[in-house]
Design an enzyme around this catalytic site. Sequence first.
Site, PDB file in Angstrom:
ATOM      1  N   ARG A  75       0.839  -1.206   0.000  1.00  0.00           N
ATOM      2  CA  ARG A  75       0.000   0.000   0.000  1.00  0.00           C
ATOM      3  C   ARG A  75       0.877   1.261   0.000  1.00  0.00           C
ATOM      4  O   ARG A  75       0.550   2.265  -0.643  1.00  0.00           O
ATOM      5  CB  ARG A  75      -0.869  -0.042   1.263  1.00  0.00           C
ATOM      6  CG  ARG A  75      -1.634   1.230   1.580  1.00  0.00           C
ATOM      7  CD  ARG A  75      -2.358   1.042   2.901  1.00  0.00           C
ATOM      8  NE  ARG A  75      -3.165   2.184   3.259  1.00  0.00           N
ATOM      9  CZ  ARG A  75      -3.955   2.232   4.334  1.00  0.00           C
ATOM     10  NH1 ARG A  75      -4.042   1.183   5.135  1.00  0.00           N
ATOM     11  NH2 ARG A  75      -4.659   3.295   4.611  1.00  0.00           N
ATOM     12  N   ASN A 110       1.892   1.896  15.136  1.00  0.00           N
ATOM     13  CA  ASN A 110       1.004   0.897  14.536  1.00  0.00           C
ATOM     14  C   ASN A 110       1.106   0.793  13.012  1.00  0.00           C
ATOM     15  O   ASN A 110       0.743  -0.231  12.441  1.00  0.00           O
ATOM     16  CB  ASN A 110      -0.453   1.129  14.978  1.00  0.00           C
ATOM     17  CG  ASN A 110      -1.024   2.428  14.485  1.00  0.00           C
ATOM     18  OD1 ASN A 110      -0.298   3.377  14.217  1.00  0.00           O
ATOM     19  ND2 ASN A 110      -2.337   2.482  14.361  1.00  0.00           N
ATOM     20  N   THR A 142       9.612   4.673  18.625  1.00  0.00           N
ATOM     21  CA  THR A 142      10.741   3.851  19.102  1.00  0.00           C
ATOM     22  C   THR A 142      10.464   2.375  18.802  1.00  0.00           C
ATOM     23  O   THR A 142      11.292   1.690  18.201  1.00  0.00           O
ATOM     24  CB  THR A 142      10.994   4.117  20.598  1.00  0.00           C
ATOM     25  OG1 THR A 142      11.407   5.491  20.699  1.00  0.00           O
ATOM     26  CG2 THR A 142      12.092   3.224  21.139  1.00  0.00           C
ATOM     27  N   GLU A 147      -2.766  13.957  13.400  1.00  0.00           N
ATOM     28  CA  GLU A 147      -3.709  12.826  13.260  1.00  0.00           C
ATOM     29  C   GLU A 147      -3.673  12.096  14.594  1.00  0.00           C
ATOM     30  O   GLU A 147      -2.642  11.497  14.932  1.00  0.00           O
ATOM     31  CB  GLU A 147      -3.241  11.829  12.215  1.00  0.00           C
ATOM     32  CG  GLU A 147      -3.072  12.323  10.813  1.00  0.00           C
ATOM     33  CD  GLU A 147      -2.649  11.181   9.892  1.00  0.00           C
ATOM     34  OE1 GLU A 147      -2.906  11.288   8.711  1.00  0.00           O
ATOM     35  OE2 GLU A 147      -2.059  10.191  10.367  1.00  0.00           O
ATOM     36  N   CYS A 187      -6.176   3.576  14.526  1.00  0.00           N
ATOM     37  CA  CYS A 187      -6.886   4.802  14.905  1.00  0.00           C
ATOM     38  C   CYS A 187      -8.332   4.716  14.454  1.00  0.00           C
ATOM     39  O   CYS A 187      -9.232   5.204  15.121  1.00  0.00           O
ATOM     40  CB  CYS A 187      -6.199   6.016  14.304  1.00  0.00           C
ATOM     41  SG  CYS A 187      -6.084   5.956  12.507  1.00  0.00           S
ATOM     42  N   THR A 188      -8.541   4.090  13.288  1.00  0.00           N
ATOM     43  CA  THR A 188      -9.873   4.018  12.699  1.00  0.00           C
ATOM     44  C   THR A 188     -10.642   2.760  13.100  1.00  0.00           C
ATOM     45  O   THR A 188     -11.657   2.450  12.469  1.00  0.00           O
ATOM     46  CB  THR A 188      -9.755   4.029  11.166  1.00  0.00           C
ATOM     47  OG1 THR A 188      -8.750   3.086  10.814  1.00  0.00           O
ATOM     48  CG2 THR A 188      -9.403   5.391  10.616  1.00  0.00           C
TER      49      THR A 188
HETATM   50  P1  NAP Z   1       2.220   8.105  20.861  1.00  0.00           P
HETATM   51  O1  NAP Z   1       2.645   7.470  22.125  1.00  0.00           O
HETATM   52  O2  NAP Z   1       1.542   9.414  20.932  1.00  0.00           O
HETATM   53  O3  NAP Z   1       3.560   8.224  19.962  1.00  0.00           O
HETATM   54  C1  NAP Z   1       3.507   8.727  18.663  1.00  0.00           C
HETATM   55  C2  NAP Z   1       4.858   9.289  18.293  1.00  0.00           C
HETATM   56  O4  NAP Z   1       5.131  10.445  19.088  1.00  0.00           O
HETATM   57  C3  NAP Z   1       6.026   8.332  18.554  1.00  0.00           C
HETATM   58  O5  NAP Z   1       6.968   8.489  17.540  1.00  0.00           O
HETATM   59  C4  NAP Z   1       6.569   8.843  19.882  1.00  0.00           C
HETATM   60  O6  NAP Z   1       7.915   8.499  20.101  1.00  0.00           O
HETATM   61  C5  NAP Z   1       6.423  10.338  19.669  1.00  0.00           C
HETATM   62  N1  NAP Z   1       6.451  11.163  20.874  1.00  0.00           N
HETATM   63  C6  NAP Z   1       6.183  10.818  22.149  1.00  0.00           C
HETATM   64  N2  NAP Z   1       6.322  11.895  22.957  1.00  0.00           N
HETATM   65  C7  NAP Z   1       6.687  12.938  22.174  1.00  0.00           C
HETATM   66  C8  NAP Z   1       6.963  14.317  22.404  1.00  0.00           C
HETATM   67  N3  NAP Z   1       6.921  14.863  23.612  1.00  0.00           N
HETATM   68  N4  NAP Z   1       7.300  15.088  21.361  1.00  0.00           N
HETATM   69  C9  NAP Z   1       7.363  14.582  20.118  1.00  0.00           C
HETATM   70  N5  NAP Z   1       7.110  13.278  19.823  1.00  0.00           N
HETATM   71  C10 NAP Z   1       6.765  12.472  20.845  1.00  0.00           C
HETATM   72  O7  NAP Z   1       1.257   7.152  20.016  1.00  0.00           O
HETATM   73  P2  NAP Z   1       1.422   5.603  19.683  1.00  0.00           P
HETATM   74  O8  NAP Z   1       1.202   4.829  20.932  1.00  0.00           O
HETATM   75  O9  NAP Z   1       2.661   5.380  18.904  1.00  0.00           O
HETATM   76  O10 NAP Z   1       0.196   5.370  18.678  1.00  0.00           O
HETATM   77  C11 NAP Z   1      -1.103   5.096  19.112  1.00  0.00           C
HETATM   78  C12 NAP Z   1      -1.977   6.329  19.078  1.00  0.00           C
HETATM   79  O11 NAP Z   1      -1.864   6.948  17.817  1.00  0.00           O
HETATM   80  C13 NAP Z   1      -3.459   6.014  19.242  1.00  0.00           C
HETATM   81  O12 NAP Z   1      -4.044   6.975  20.075  1.00  0.00           O
HETATM   82  C14 NAP Z   1      -3.998   6.119  17.824  1.00  0.00           C
HETATM   83  O13 NAP Z   1      -5.371   6.409  17.754  1.00  0.00           O
HETATM   84  C15 NAP Z   1      -3.161   7.209  17.283  1.00  0.00           C
HETATM   85  N6  NAP Z   1      -3.111   7.135  15.818  1.00  0.00           N
HETATM   86  C16 NAP Z   1      -3.845   8.033  15.105  1.00  0.00           C
HETATM   87  C17 NAP Z   1      -3.866   7.962  13.718  1.00  0.00           C
HETATM   88  C18 NAP Z   1      -4.670   8.920  12.895  1.00  0.00           C
HETATM   89  O14 NAP Z   1      -4.452   8.936  11.693  1.00  0.00           O
HETATM   90  N7  NAP Z   1      -5.595   9.687  13.441  1.00  0.00           N
HETATM   91  C19 NAP Z   1      -3.137   6.976  13.065  1.00  0.00           C
HETATM   92  C20 NAP Z   1      -2.403   6.066  13.831  1.00  0.00           C
HETATM   93  C21 NAP Z   1      -2.394   6.164  15.214  1.00  0.00           C
HETATM   94  P3  NAP Z   1       8.276   7.213  21.016  1.00  0.00           P
HETATM   95  O15 NAP Z   1       7.777   6.029  20.262  1.00  0.00           O
HETATM   96  O16 NAP Z   1       9.737   7.304  21.112  1.00  0.00           O
HETATM   97  O17 NAP Z   1       7.565   7.418  22.315  1.00  0.00           O
HETATM   98  O1  G3H Z   2      -4.149   3.759  12.628  1.00  0.00           O
HETATM   99  C1  G3H Z   2      -4.431   4.576  11.793  1.00  0.00           C
HETATM  100  C2  G3H Z   2      -4.337   4.291  10.343  1.00  0.00           C
HETATM  101  O2  G3H Z   2      -4.222   5.484   9.626  1.00  0.00           O
HETATM  102  C3  G3H Z   2      -5.547   3.504   9.945  1.00  0.00           C
HETATM  103  O3  G3H Z   2      -5.468   3.078   8.654  1.00  0.00           O
HETATM  104  O4  G3H Z   2      -7.875   2.443   8.449  1.00  0.00           O
HETATM  105  O5  G3H Z   2      -6.199   1.716   6.763  1.00  0.00           O
HETATM  106  O6  G3H Z   2      -6.194   0.734   9.047  1.00  0.00           O
HETATM  107  P1  G3H Z   2      -6.504   1.937   8.198  1.00  0.00           P
END
Ligand code: NAP
Ligand code: G3H
Length: 485
Positions: free
Chosen positions: A112, A163, A189, A259, A293-294
């Site tokens: 993709r 993810n 990370t 996002e 996320c979705t």
């Molecule tokens: P996360 O803990 O917020 O981490 C996301 C990124 O931010 C990682 O690269 C993390 O680095 C970095 N980060 C952490 N603290 C930071 C700071 N103070 N400044 C700058 N960067 C920082 O999220 P996750 O656990 O990886 O992902 C899950 C979340 O993402 C869920 O809430 C999901 O819904 C959301 N998500 C949203 C979308 C969307 O398109 N709306 C898509 C995918 C995921 P480290 O890994 O080093 O901590």
């Molecule tokens: O986790 C967030 C992704 O942007 C969701 O993509 O709906 O194709 O799984 P997806």
Amino acid sequence: MFTNLCCKNKIYKNLYNGHWIESNSNKLIEIFSPVDGSLLGKVQAMTTEEVDMTIKNTKEAFISWKETSLSDRTEILYKAADLLDENSEEMATLMMMEISKDKKSCVSEVVRTADLLRFTADTAKTMQGEALVGDSFPGGSKSKMSFVSREPLGTVLAIAPFNYPVNLSASKIGPAIVAGNTVVLKPPTQGSLSALYLAEIFNKAGLPAGVLNTVTGRGSEIGDYLATHPGINFINFTGSTEVGQHIASLSKMIPLLLELGGKDAAIVLEDANLETAATNIINGAYSYSGQRCTAVKRIITFDSVADKLIPLLKEKIENLKVGNPDEEGVVITPLIDNKSADYVEGLIKDAKDSGATLITGGTRKGNTIYPTLFDNVTTDMRLAWEEPFGPVLPLIRVSSIDEAIEIANKSEYGLQSSVFTQDIDKAFYIAKKLEVGTVQVNNKTERGPDHFPFLGVKSSGMGTQGIKYSIESMSRPKAIVLNLK
Ligand code: NAP
Ligand code: G3H
């Protein structure tokens, strides 16, 4: 492919000025597999001096990259796409072990991403600006013409979540560089090995030195320094609402694209095809163990529907294969880490203690949470509002369409929603009232196809992704007005 970025003792380097370099920090972060606990590699926690050096290098590269022809920029994207396809198997195997995503989904993430890069290149070639003539505005003159082109912004800081470490890194890098920006990628990370592999793909595709550099290190340690660095001109972040809001609170006059999290509702009406609804809800809620996320994160429906829908859902859930991500047909795999599994378990306990009806699941083995469905979840329960990022789905019963809309909109999140119905008028009535970026009619909530606009409102984000929209977000119009004599 891997030989350049990884060296002795599995220490992964960072891409800097076209080369893979070791950090002077001596601080290593070990990346263990959530699947079997094996050590996959070590990444370096870069120092603030190295971050300065990295960003400075992207600024130097920007001078010639912004002048590079669009045709040359797009050629690199096509080449990177081909390399992704060629290396999809190896990348998918690494990703599978690093983020515990089933192999088939890992392969499709890479493929993709290749398609996304090709489409990005194709799209960029159609976005060549416009010419406006002044006389269409009252009092304006034909002798005034505005030539509007798009200019890059400078250095984009791309921060991706665990993810989708490849797709959600590339969906930032591709549109950013095709628009003429340079990029600093801060990978998640857990997911950094997969994202560094992607960086090597761009490097091998011929991206000039310094157009893409990487910075590894924990976001909690290096994130604020990166996000507030004066050399950053745009931040493109995907991740949790908590971190996104934190970054937004720090940034000063720097445009942001965020996002963030979601609590996507599937609203099922009485006339819905329940088999279609059930299939979509199951795929939406449980694929990659709900770590999307979705993901469908709540069902809102009526008593009459729930009583028929729940047996369909229960049967399908109990047929979902639970296991390790290399097993054929597996859907539910160990969650990304212990903390996440503890969090999901806490939501399950709260729902049980608060009187929700457990239909199936509710158990945990290691970091694997068995796919769980609760009926009779009420608005005083945590599960009604919080994002589990795990395979747990609440069903909330309502007595009218307007109550369904009200509960859907009460969430702090506003990513997507689904409406299942055969009645197009009702579908539009509901869709227009839902406070979300996208409403899916008779389908699960999902991001793709990747050229559609993808956005969250309220705590789910800011700005719009999607290939054309991402290019627009990471560039600005430049108008040159010609005044003819
Ligand atoms: P996360 O803990 O917020 O981490 C996301 C990124 O931010 C990682 O690269 C993390 O680095 C970095 N980060 C952490 N603290 C930071 C700071 N103070 N400044 C700058 N960067 C920082 O999220 P996750 O656990 O990886 O992902 C899950 C979340 O993402 C869920 O809430 C999901 O819904 C959301 N998500 C949203 C979308 C969307 O398109 N709306 C898509 C995918 C995921 P480290 O890994 O080093 O901590
Ligand atoms: O986790 C967030 C992704 O942007 C969701 O993509 O709906 O194709 O799984 P997806």
